[in-house]
Design an enzyme around this catalytic site. Structure first.
Site, PDB file in Angstrom:
ATOM      1  N   ASP A 166       6.888   3.675   5.039  1.00 53.41           N
ATOM      2  CA  ASP A 166       7.081   4.816   3.765  1.00 53.41           C
ATOM      3  C   ASP A 166       8.598   5.341   3.608  1.00 53.41           C
ATOM      4  OD1 ASP A 166       4.337   4.313   3.430  1.00 53.41           O
ATOM      5  OD2 ASP A 166       3.894   6.515   4.272  1.00 53.41           O
ATOM      6  N   HIS A 212       1.506   8.752  10.569  1.00 51.61           N
ATOM      7  CA  HIS A 212       0.722   9.299   9.465  1.00 51.61           C
ATOM      8  C   HIS A 212      -0.821   8.257   9.364  1.00 51.61           C
ATOM      9  CE1 HIS A 212       3.628  11.256   6.600  1.00 51.61           C
ATOM     10  NE2 HIS A 212       3.254  12.117   7.732  1.00 51.61           N
ATOM     11  N   HIS A 239       3.122   0.842   0.176  1.00 51.41           N
ATOM     12  CA  HIS A 239       2.402   1.144  -0.805  1.00 51.41           C
ATOM     13  C   HIS A 239       2.694   0.581  -2.177  1.00 51.41           C
ATOM     14  CE1 HIS A 239       0.236   4.593   1.363  1.00 51.41           C
ATOM     15  NE2 HIS A 239       1.472   4.683   2.025  1.00 51.41           N
ATOM     16  N   HIS A 295       5.376   4.766  11.591  1.00 51.47           N
ATOM     17  CA  HIS A 295       5.402   5.892  11.757  1.00 51.47           C
ATOM     18  C   HIS A 295       3.861   6.606  11.949  1.00 51.47           C
ATOM     19  CE1 HIS A 295       4.622   5.835   7.388  1.00 51.47           C
ATOM     20  NE2 HIS A 295       4.209   6.985   7.281  1.00 51.47           N
ATOM     21  N   HIS A 323      11.256  10.667   6.102  1.00 49.42           N
ATOM     22  CA  HIS A 323       9.779  10.747   5.616  1.00 49.42           C
ATOM     23  C   HIS A 323       9.025  11.527   6.546  1.00 49.42           C
ATOM     24  CE1 HIS A 323       5.788   9.901   3.693  1.00 49.42           C
ATOM     25  NE2 HIS A 323       5.521   9.184   4.890  1.00 49.42           N
ATOM     26  N   ASP A 365      -2.783   6.915   7.284  1.00 47.92           N
ATOM     27  CA  ASP A 365      -3.021   5.716   6.726  1.00 47.92           C
ATOM     28  C   ASP A 365      -2.194   4.421   7.151  1.00 47.92           C
ATOM     29  OD1 ASP A 365      -0.464   7.282   5.610  1.00 47.92           O
ATOM     30  OD2 ASP A 365      -0.594   5.933   4.097  1.00 47.92           O
ATOM     31  N   HIS A 366      -1.101   4.839   8.359  1.00 48.63           N
ATOM     32  CA  HIS A 366      -0.526   3.912   9.045  1.00 48.63           C
ATOM     33  C   HIS A 366      -1.070   3.282  10.023  1.00 48.63           C
ATOM     34  CE1 HIS A 366       2.522   3.870   5.596  1.00 48.63           C
ATOM     35  NE2 HIS A 366       1.822   4.847   5.416  1.00 48.63           N
TER      36      HIS A 366
HETATM   37 FE    FE Z   1       1.823   5.942   3.717  1.00 49.81          FE
HETATM   38 ZN    ZN Z   2       3.641   8.329   5.449  1.00 49.84          ZN
END
Ligand code: FE
Ligand code: ZN
Length: 260
Positions: free
Chosen positions: A131, A55, A169, A53, A111, A57-58
């Site tokens: 996530d 985001h 995570h 996805h 998400h 942090d990905h």
């Molecule tokens: Fe994340």
């Molecule tokens: Zn995420």
């Protein structure tokens, strides 16, 4: 057979590396630096970048990894993915270059609206779920509805119980603290809490878990369980009509939950 390695990033992300001899693919590289360091240390070439996805942090490491390695990028068709070469949706298959595995794509919105997951066989069934599903929990509903996320989690819960769950995570202890508030009398959950604490005390990841573990102890896969329903109805203060209502209540309960 390929091996799967956790590359820690930020405070609690795992970037999953699938390595076969001198080649590796990476799932959700939020940061390029630890990936490039690992590739250099191990004299391995990056052959693929796989995103679940959009985001940061990905996907935050995508552009730097492409610049450094030229690896192609696969990601969800319905999201903006930096450097994406191949747009994926439910039923698509990815023959991972240089690794000798084929991953299949599942749509798992909730998400985010276009979130995907990857399933395949690497010494047994594996799931890379970003996530969506966490060990003992699930992602927050930033873009989707409770009904979407409930359906996505039901799709993952229906996978082979032996499936190893590689989520993105290390949230497990906090998730299990909440799960214990929902099902305080669950022996399976108490055993899982003890095992997860022991792993963390040794500095080891609690991930991967398994679909069997998640079905037994993750409240977000258990909206149809009478104990989870009773806890959700007590929290809501009224009867809940459907399993989606139970799921939505448990998700909102967790959003405001502070362990003590
Ligand atoms: Fe994340
Ligand atoms: Zn995420």
């Amino acid at each position: 057979m390929p091996s799967i390695i956790a590359i820690p990033a930020f405070s609690d992300n795992y970037i999953w590396m699938i390595r076969e001899a001198g080649h590796a693919a990476v799932v959700d590289p939020g940061d390029a630096a630890p990936v490039l360091a690992w590739l250099a240390d191990n004299d391995v070439a990056l052959t693929a970048i796989l995103n679940t996805h959009h985001h940061a942090d990905h996907v935050g490491g995508n552009r730097a990894l492409v610049a450094a390695t030229g690896a192609p990028v696969w990601g969800p068709a319905r999201e903006a993915i930096p450097g994406r070469d191949h747009a994926l949706a439910e039923g698509d298959r990815v023959a991972v270059p240089g690794i000798g595995i084929v991953l299949s794509v599942l749509d798992v919105p909730g998400h985010t609206a276009g979130h995907i997951a990857y399933v395949g066989d690497i010494g047994g069934p594996v799931l890379f779920c970003g996530d969506t599903l966490f060990a003992g929990g699930c992602g927050r509903l930033f873009e989707g509805t409770p009904a979407m996320m409930h359906a996505s989690l039901a799709k993952l819960a229906a996978l082979d119980p032996a499936t190893r769950v590689y989520c993105a995570h290390e949230y497990t202890l906090a998730n299990l603290a909440f799960a214990s508030a929902v099902e305080p009398r669950s022996a399976a959950l108490a055993a899982r809490v003890a095992a997860a604490r022991a792993r963390r005390a040794e500095g080891m990841p609690t991930v991967p878990s398994s679909i069997a573990d998640e079905r037994a102890t993750n409240p977000f896969l258990r909206a149809g369980n009478p104990t989870v329903r009773a806890a959700a109805e007590q929290h809501a203060g009224h009867a809940l009509a459907t399993d989606v209502d139970v799921f939505a209540t448990v998700r909102a309960w967790k959003d405001g939950f502070r362990p003590h």
